[in-house]
Motif scaffolding. Structure first.
Motif: not given
Length: 260
Positions: A155-165, A181-194, A241-243
């Protein structure tokens, strides 16, 4: 008109779904991942980041139209800090010159709704200072700590990324060069990672307690791919600059009236 896209994390999950969607639409996709991609590199390392640039330049003849910096790790390990933040920034900044020849250059990164959770302040400060050795040392401390501490890395890495954007998108290198330049912030997605959070009814119920998603619940990578495709398409000329939270309503539930 066909465009040339770079998609990191293309071998699985959201990256694969996005690469497949773009290819179905007739675009050229240069996939990047640890393996099973057009460019196989490790974005946690300096050598991997350098190889990313040379590999994409060779595969694209030095010209691309869009960067989708999607590669990341959700596991509670120090390497997640390296790829989620520093690897993503290297992807965006080092591939940016290859956008110069495009009539409609675009870039987007994958953050997360986990950016809403309280961060580890020491790790966040190191990220935002661009101090990778200090960030990785702090992430290693968190990894060696309690499970709750280790879980702060993502979560900290993703907060930092959002701030950088937010801090860079309107600047001369991006908006000044005509690149949304923008970012997306997904919720819970069905992937191998989750998989650990989505493979049983009990697990899904538990994660939805933490990540409320009142609109249609947990969803598939293809749903995220549609958003990424639009953000990096010619139609998106002014979003800057939108998340963008694609999270089934988690942002609205957790933050209510609060905004960035």
């Amino acid at each position: 008109m066909p465009r040339t896209y770079v998609v990191t994390g293309s071998a699985s999950g959201i990256g694969r779904a996005t690469a497949d969607l773009l290819a179905e639409r007739g675009h050229r996709v240069i996939g990047v991942d640890l393996r099973d991609a057009d460019v196989n590199v490790d974005l946690t390392t300096e050598q991997g980041r350098a190889d990313l640039v040379s590999g994409v330049a060779d595969a694209s003849d030095g010209r691309i139209d869009a960067i989708i910096a999607n590669a990341g790790l959700a596991t509670p390990i120090a390497k997640a800090a390296a790829v989620n933040y520093f690897g993503t920034l290297a992807t965006l900044e080092r591939l940016r010159p290859l956008l110069a020849g495009s009539d409609a250059p675009r870039a987007v990164a994958t953050a997360s709704m986990a950016s809403l959770f309280p961060p580890d302040d020491a790790l966040l400060d190191a990220f935002l200072a661009g101090d990778e050795p200090t960030a990785l040392a702090r992430a290693a401390e968190l990894e060696a700590g309690t499970p709750e501490e280790a879980n702060l890395i993502y979560g900290t890495s993703k907060r930092a990324l959002a701030r950088w954007i937010r801090r860079n998108a309107a600047g001369p290198d991006w908006a000044g060069a005509g690149i949304p330049l923008n970012a997306i912030a997904p919720g819970v997605v069905v992937t191998p990672m989750t998989e650990a959070y989505t493979n049983t009814e009990e697990a899904r119920a538990a994660i939805l307690e933490m990540v409320p998603m009142p609109l249609n619940g947990i969803f598939q990578p293809r749903d995220v791919a549609y958003l990424l495709a639009w953000l990096t398409g010619e139609e998106n000329a002014h979003l800057c600059g939108q998340v963008v939270f694609i999270d089934g309503g988690s942002d609205a539930v957790i933050r209510g009236d609060s905004t960035w």
